[in-house]
Design a protein around this motif. Structure first.
Motif, PDB file in Angstrom:
ATOM      1  N   LEU A 169       0.831  -1.217   0.000  1.00 34.27           N
ATOM      2  CA  LEU A 169       0.000   0.000   0.000  1.00 34.27           C
ATOM      3  C   LEU A 169       0.856   1.254   0.000  1.00 34.27           C
ATOM      4  CD1 LEU A 169      -2.723  -0.951   2.638  1.00 34.27           C
ATOM      5  CD2 LEU A 169      -3.104  -0.612   0.191  1.00 34.27           C
ATOM      6  N   PHE A 170       1.972   1.208   0.714  1.00 31.39           N
ATOM      7  CA  PHE A 170       2.775   2.405   0.909  1.00 31.39           C
ATOM      8  C   PHE A 170       3.722   2.661  -0.256  1.00 31.39           C
ATOM      9  CE2 PHE A 170       1.546   0.804   5.078  1.00 31.39           C
ATOM     10  CZ  PHE A 170       0.907   1.931   5.583  1.00 31.39           C
ATOM     11  N   LYS A 171       3.653   1.811  -1.291  1.00 30.41           N
ATOM     12  CA  LYS A 171       4.384   2.106  -2.519  1.00 30.41           C
ATOM     13  C   LYS A 171       3.675   3.184  -3.334  1.00 30.41           C
ATOM     14  CE  LYS A 171       6.494  -2.490  -2.923  1.00 30.41           C
ATOM     15  NZ  LYS A 171       6.600  -3.721  -3.753  1.00 30.41           N
ATOM     16  N   ASP A 172       2.397   3.368  -3.049  1.00 33.18           N
ATOM     17  CA  ASP A 172       1.636   4.432  -3.697  1.00 33.18           C
ATOM     18  C   ASP A 172       1.863   5.729  -2.923  1.00 33.18           C
ATOM     19  OD1 ASP A 172      -0.164   6.050  -4.988  1.00 33.18           O
ATOM     20  OD2 ASP A 172      -1.949   5.127  -4.105  1.00 33.18           O
ATOM     21  N   ARG A 173       2.510   6.690  -3.572  1.00 28.82           N
ATOM     22  CA  ARG A 173       2.854   7.933  -2.890  1.00 28.82           C
ATOM     23  C   ARG A 173       1.623   8.631  -2.312  1.00 28.82           C
ATOM     24  NH1 ARG A 173       5.318  12.959  -6.147  1.00 28.82           N
ATOM     25  NH2 ARG A 173       6.946  11.433  -6.670  1.00 28.82           N
ATOM     26  N   ASN A 174       0.543   8.681  -3.094  1.00 24.66           N
ATOM     27  CA  ASN A 174      -0.633   9.401  -2.620  1.00 24.66           C
ATOM     28  C   ASN A 174      -1.248   8.749  -1.387  1.00 24.66           C
ATOM     29  OD1 ASN A 174      -0.296  11.186  -4.704  1.00 24.66           O
ATOM     30  ND2 ASN A 174      -2.413  11.096  -5.388  1.00 24.66           N
ATOM     31  N   PHE A 175      -1.278   7.421  -1.348  1.00 21.23           N
ATOM     32  CA  PHE A 175      -1.835   6.754  -0.170  1.00 21.23           C
ATOM     33  C   PHE A 175      -1.004   7.073   1.064  1.00 21.23           C
ATOM     34  CE2 PHE A 175      -2.024   3.260   2.856  1.00 21.23           C
ATOM     35  CZ  PHE A 175      -3.393   3.160   3.055  1.00 21.23           C
ATOM     36  N   THR A 176       0.314   7.027   0.923  1.00 20.47           N
ATOM     37  CA  THR A 176       1.195   7.302   2.060  1.00 20.47           C
ATOM     38  C   THR A 176       1.038   8.748   2.539  1.00 20.47           C
ATOM     39  OG1 THR A 176       2.779   5.685   1.217  1.00 20.47           O
ATOM     40  CG2 THR A 176       3.578   7.251   2.856  1.00 20.47           C
ATOM     41  N   VAL A 177       1.055   9.686   1.585  1.00 25.51           N
ATOM     42  CA  VAL A 177       0.935  11.103   1.943  1.00 25.51           C
ATOM     43  C   VAL A 177      -0.413  11.381   2.590  1.00 25.51           C
ATOM     44  CG1 VAL A 177       0.752  13.432   0.986  1.00 25.51           C
ATOM     45  CG2 VAL A 177       2.581  11.921   0.221  1.00 25.51           C
ATOM     46  N   MET A 178      -1.497  10.871   1.981  1.00 28.67           N
ATOM     47  CA  MET A 178      -2.831  11.153   2.505  1.00 28.67           C
ATOM     48  C   MET A 178      -3.064  10.482   3.862  1.00 28.67           C
ATOM     49  SD  MET A 178      -4.180  13.262   0.515  1.00 28.67           S
ATOM     50  CE  MET A 178      -3.561  13.961  -1.009  1.00 28.67           C
ATOM     51  N   THR A 179      -2.407   9.360   4.102  1.00 32.61           N
ATOM     52  CA  THR A 179      -2.542   8.692   5.397  1.00 32.61           C
ATOM     53  C   THR A 179      -1.929   9.544   6.509  1.00 32.61           C
ATOM     54  OG1 THR A 179      -2.556   6.499   4.380  1.00 32.61           O
ATOM     55  CG2 THR A 179      -2.001   6.614   6.712  1.00 32.61           C
ATOM     56  N   VAL A 180      -0.790  10.165   6.217  1.00 30.53           N
ATOM     57  CA  VAL A 180      -0.186  11.066   7.209  1.00 30.53           C
ATOM     58  C   VAL A 180      -1.045  12.314   7.374  1.00 30.53           C
ATOM     59  CG1 VAL A 180       1.859  12.410   7.802  1.00 30.53           C
ATOM     60  CG2 VAL A 180       2.122  10.203   6.665  1.00 30.53           C
ATOM     61  N   ILE A 181      -1.561  12.835   6.262  1.00 24.06           N
ATOM     62  CA  ILE A 181      -2.388  14.042   6.326  1.00 24.06           C
ATOM     63  C   ILE A 181      -3.658  13.783   7.129  1.00 24.06           C
ATOM     64  CG2 ILE A 181      -3.824  15.603   4.939  1.00 24.06           C
ATOM     65  CD1 ILE A 181      -1.701  15.573   2.813  1.00 24.06           C
ATOM     66  N   VAL A 182      -4.255  12.597   6.968  1.00 26.12           N
ATOM     67  CA  VAL A 182      -5.499  12.323   7.695  1.00 26.12           C
ATOM     68  C   VAL A 182      -5.267  12.341   9.209  1.00 26.12           C
ATOM     69  CG1 VAL A 182      -5.411   9.784   7.860  1.00 26.12           C
ATOM     70  CG2 VAL A 182      -7.596  10.906   7.596  1.00 26.12           C
ATOM     71  N   ALA A 183      -4.073  11.925   9.639  1.00 25.01           N
ATOM     72  CA  ALA A 183      -3.748  12.001  11.071  1.00 25.01           C
ATOM     73  C   ALA A 183      -3.616  13.457  11.511  1.00 25.01           C
ATOM     74  CB  ALA A 183      -2.458  11.241  11.359  1.00 25.01           C
TER      75      ALA A 183
ATOM     76  N   LEU B  36       2.172  21.328   3.387  1.00 27.24           N
ATOM     77  CA  LEU B  36       3.498  20.954   2.875  1.00 27.24           C
ATOM     78  C   LEU B  36       3.501  19.522   2.356  1.00 27.24           C
ATOM     79  CD1 LEU B  36       5.763  22.601   5.611  1.00 27.24           C
ATOM     80  CD2 LEU B  36       5.225  23.466   3.324  1.00 27.24           C
ATOM     81  N   LEU B  37       2.834  18.619   3.079  1.00 25.87           N
ATOM     82  CA  LEU B  37       2.756  17.226   2.620  1.00 25.87           C
ATOM     83  C   LEU B  37       1.916  17.112   1.355  1.00 25.87           C
ATOM     84  CD1 LEU B  37       2.301  15.317   5.991  1.00 25.87           C
ATOM     85  CD2 LEU B  37       4.159  14.980   4.354  1.00 25.87           C
ATOM     86  N   CYS B  38       0.835  17.868   1.298  1.00 28.19           N
ATOM     87  CA  CYS B  38      -0.055  17.790   0.140  1.00 28.19           C
ATOM     88  C   CYS B  38       0.665  18.193  -1.143  1.00 28.19           C
ATOM     89  CB  CYS B  38      -1.272  18.690   0.377  1.00 28.19           C
ATOM     90  SG  CYS B  38      -2.609  18.437  -0.805  1.00 28.19           S
ATOM     91  N   LEU B  39       1.609  19.104  -1.024  1.00 22.74           N
ATOM     92  CA  LEU B  39       2.370  19.526  -2.206  1.00 22.74           C
ATOM     93  C   LEU B  39       3.174  18.370  -2.798  1.00 22.74           C
ATOM     94  CD1 LEU B  39       3.639  23.013  -0.962  1.00 22.74           C
ATOM     95  CD2 LEU B  39       1.809  22.559  -2.610  1.00 22.74           C
ATOM     96  N   ALA B  40       3.464  17.359  -1.976  1.00 22.66           N
ATOM     97  CA  ALA B  40       4.233  16.208  -2.456  1.00 22.66           C
ATOM     98  C   ALA B  40       3.365  15.163  -3.145  1.00 22.66           C
ATOM     99  CB  ALA B  40       4.982  15.557  -1.287  1.00 22.66           C
TER     100      ALA B  40
END
Length: 409
Positions: free
Chosen positions: A134-148, A380-384
């Motif tokens: 799952l964490f190979k997908d950049r958007n899933f990883t970024v959005m998971t941190v953002i949701v926290a 900042l994370l969303c920009l990635a």
């Protein structure tokens, strides 16, 4: 259940329903507390839970995978104990004065999470609870941190503001819920449009807009909150907060799940929801701890300043009455005023009220920097993240190969 290019619209409907729940929560919760008691805040969930189970069996399609999956019981047990230790330690730490037992629980929870990660690493070829793919997908990883971070920001705003409305402005629980109502109302109305817009221009753009608006809403609350504010003072700030919130939930969930393979959708949703709950716990715990610690210091300073207008024999006791980080009760004030003239006793009572009101407002202003910081980190994370384009735009952007002339015959 939904194709990737329509998940935004589906998540928008989900976000709108979440807005309805948010509207009814504080208001009905305040009504329940004011009438039948706080215990019914928990009891009311029993019939609601039963109704949800019945409706799930009646309305939710019975979609099953093509093959049977295993249930990682050991993984569930490890992560459940780990999250329990962390949640209890963080939420109850202030109550137990962060004693050795609380610290041990938090350290044990972190250690168990490490054990869980190592265990899941060994299980990657055999039905893991959390597939690392799952964490190979950049958007899933970024959005998971953002949701926290967003969960921390949402609770980090509501918690101190709710206390402020009731303890400083003297509102009842129902009045406080109604004062906050513009936020979920705007969120409910905005979420469906934000979801559909995520499918057209990409959830990243909508999310960035929502974060900017939500941050502006927090700034407005900071600017307008005072000891003499009224309920209508917060209509505009909470409406702005609601507009921002409506542009957060749907695009965040959409972009997290958009590229996840169907076979991993269940695991991805579980990870995302778990991280959101952990973020809420962290938000409540960190904001609560900072609020309590800062309040104790601020009240002491405020009391020392305002005690200068009191009789000399009352000053030391007046300052000591605020040493616990809370407003002294009526009995303490009456004891301090004993033997004083009536006018001086009223002055002392007014000074005590002013100390708490001004002290809490000052503390709340500094505490709200935390959710504002979480919003900045999310930007900042969303920009990635990679932006999604609709299928029509992607097709239009593809270069058209020139047609080869037919060979002459």
């Amino acid at each position: 259940m939904f194709p990737a290019d329509r998940r935004g619209a589906a998540m928008g409907v989900w976000g709108s329903i979440a807005g309805v729940a948010t509207i009814s929560g504080p208001t009905l919760g305040g009504l329940i507390v004011s009438t039948v008691g706080w215990r019914w805040i928990f009891f009311i969930n029993v019939p609601v839970g039963i109704a949800v189970l019945v409706l799930t069996f009646l309305l939710v399609p019975d979609i099953r995978p093509a093959r049977t999956h295993k249930f990682d019981i050991v993984g569930v047990l490890i992560v459940t104990v780990a999250l329990f230790c962390l949640s209890f330690g963080l939420q109850e730490g202030e109550r137990y004065d962060w004693n050795t037992g609380i610290v041990a629980l938090i350290v044990g929870g972190v250690a168990l999470l490490g054990v869980f990660v190592l265990y899941q690493r060994r299980k990657q070829d055999d039905e893991p609870l959390v597939p690392f793919a799952l964490f190979k997908d950049r958007n899933f990883t970024v959005m998971t941190v953002i949701v926290a971070l967003i969960s921390m920001a949402l609770l980090g705003l509501v918690l101190p503001v709710n206390i402020y409305l009731q303890s400083v402005l003297g509102m009842s629980a129902v009045q406080a819920g109604l004062t906050l109502a513009p936020s979920p109302l705007l969120s409910m109305l905005t979420a469906p449009f934000a979801g559909r817009l995520s499918d057209k221009i990409g959830g990243k753009n909508v999310l960035l807009f929502g974060l900017a608006v939500y941050g502006a809403g927090i700034s407005l609350v900071l600017a307008f909150a005072a000891v003499d504010s009224h309920w209508y003072t917060f209509t505009l700030p909470m409406a702005v907060v609601g507009l921002g919130t409506g542009c957060l939930l749907a695009p965040m969930a959409t972009e997290a799940m958009r590229n996840v393979p169907p076979r991993l959708a269940g695991a991805a949703s579980g990870v995302n929801n778990t991280i959101r709950q952990v973020g809420s716990v962290l938000g409540a715990s960190v904001v609560g701890a900072v609020l309590q610690s800062r309040l104790a210091t601020t009240l002491h300073e405020e009391a020392a300043t305002r005690s200068s207008g009191l009789p000399a024999q009352s000053r030391e006791g007046f300052v000591d009455a605020f040493s616990s980080g809370a407003s002294p009760d009526a009995g303490t004030i009456k004891e301090l005023a004993e033997g004083l003239p009536a006018a001086t006793a009223r002055q002392l009572a007014a000074a005590a009220e002013a100390v708490y009101d001004h002290g809490f407002v000052t503390t709340m202003h500094s505490t709200l920097i935390l959710p504002l910081g979480a919003v900045v980190g999310s930007v900042l994370l969303c920009l990635a993240a990679r932006n999604h384009r609709s299928a029509q735009k992607a097709a239009a952007a593809e270069p058209v190969a020139p047609q080869q002339p037919e060979p002459s015959r």
